[in-house]
Design a protein around this motif. Structure first.
Motif, short mmCIF file in Angstrom:
data_model
loop_
_atom_site.label_atom_id
_atom_site.label_comp_id
_atom_site.label_asym_id
_atom_site.label_seq_id
_atom_site.Cartn_x
_atom_site.Cartn_y
_atom_site.Cartn_z
N UNK A 76 0.82 -1.21 0.00
CA UNK A 76 0.00 0.00 0.00
C UNK A 76 0.86 1.26 0.00
N UNK A 77 0.20 2.38 -0.30
CA UNK A 77 0.81 3.70 -0.16
C UNK A 77 0.16 4.36 1.05
N UNK A 78 0.93 4.64 2.10
CA UNK A 78 0.35 5.17 3.34
C UNK A 78 -0.52 6.40 3.10
N UNK A 79 -1.66 6.42 3.78
CA UNK A 79 -2.54 7.57 3.74
C UNK A 79 -3.47 7.65 2.55
N UNK A 80 -3.50 6.62 1.71
CA UNK A 80 -4.32 6.68 0.50
C UNK A 80 -5.59 5.85 0.58
N UNK A 81 -5.65 4.87 1.48
CA UNK A 81 -6.81 3.99 1.51
C UNK A 81 -7.24 3.65 2.93
N UNK A 82 -8.51 3.36 3.07
CA UNK A 82 -9.08 3.00 4.36
C UNK A 82 -8.97 1.50 4.62
N UNK A 83 -9.31 0.72 3.59
CA UNK A 83 -9.19 -0.73 3.75
C UNK A 83 -9.10 -1.40 2.39
N UNK A 84 -8.69 -2.67 2.42
CA UNK A 84 -8.68 -3.52 1.23
C UNK A 84 -9.29 -4.87 1.63
N UNK A 85 -9.85 -5.55 0.63
CA UNK A 85 -10.40 -6.89 0.86
C UNK A 85 -10.04 -7.78 -0.32
N UNK A 86 -9.73 -9.04 -0.01
CA UNK A 86 -9.55 -10.06 -1.04
C UNK A 86 -10.73 -11.02 -0.92
#
Length: 201
Positions: A76-86
């Motif tokens: 990830x790139x810090x500060x760009x996303x709240x969450x991810x899911x697979x």
């Protein structure tokens, strides 16, 4: 002085690139020693136009190969996303020209005008879909217990994987597109125990 300053900056950038390369090489070497392969599930250089969008992209596993996921390594790139899911899907996920679509489904989601608005991860009616991994801010690599794995491909219900990313600050993303996602640590050796997922709501 300016000449020496510029030369010093170039040397620092070269050293930084070398350190990153060595670190990545050591990670791959460590995975090989543990008997893992690494399969990247990444965004295909997406360029979101709005913050707070949910975007999805898919990859096919198919029934010809049978694998077990042993771990998940966020990229990830810090500060760009709240969450991810697979998410594992049994049916073919939505098909779009860029393999990217809006997949926010709660309430009134923010939609990115550059991608189709389908508001689903797996295809509608896929009753065998399951979330295999969730990452949120400050999360780290997750590895399953020894001799345990999520079965995918083959005759398992998981024939496709969908990556969902909730972007919260697009200003920090690269101009040429984002390739954040999750690298899967996997093996083709059947473990003694098969992992599963139970969702409680």
């Amino acid at each position: 002085l300016i000449h020496f300053y510029k030369r010093d900056m170039v040397v620092k950038e070269v050293c930084r690139s070398i350190y990153i390369f060595i670190f990545l090489a050591l990670c791959v070497f460590a995975d090989l020693l543990l008997g893992y392969g690494v399969f990247p599930v990444r965004m295909p250089r997406v360029v979101p136009k709005r913050s707070e969008v949910y975007l999805c992209s898919s990859v096919q596993i198919g029934s010809k190969g049978r694998y077990w996921i042993k771990g998940f390594r966020p990229a990830t790139i810090p500060g760009t996303m709240h969450h991810m899911a697979v998410v594992g899907c049994s049916r073919i996920p939505p098909v779009t020209p860029d393999n990217v679509w809006n997949c926010g489904s709660n309430g009134n989601p923010v939609l990115d005008p550059g991608y189709p608005a389908l508001n689903t991860s797996c295809s509608a009616g896929d009753t065998k879909s399951m979330t295999l991994f969730l990452w949120s801010r400050n999360g780290s690599t997750f590895t399953l217990p020894e001799d345990t794995g999520f079965e995918v491909g083959g005759t398992s219900p998981v024939q496709h994987l969908v990556l969902q990313v909730h972007y919260i600050n697009i200003d920090r993303l690269p101009r040429d597109g984002d390739v954040s996602g999750v690298d899967l640590l996997y093996t083709d050796r059947e473990p003694k125990k098969t992992a599963g997922m139970i969702s409680v709501s």
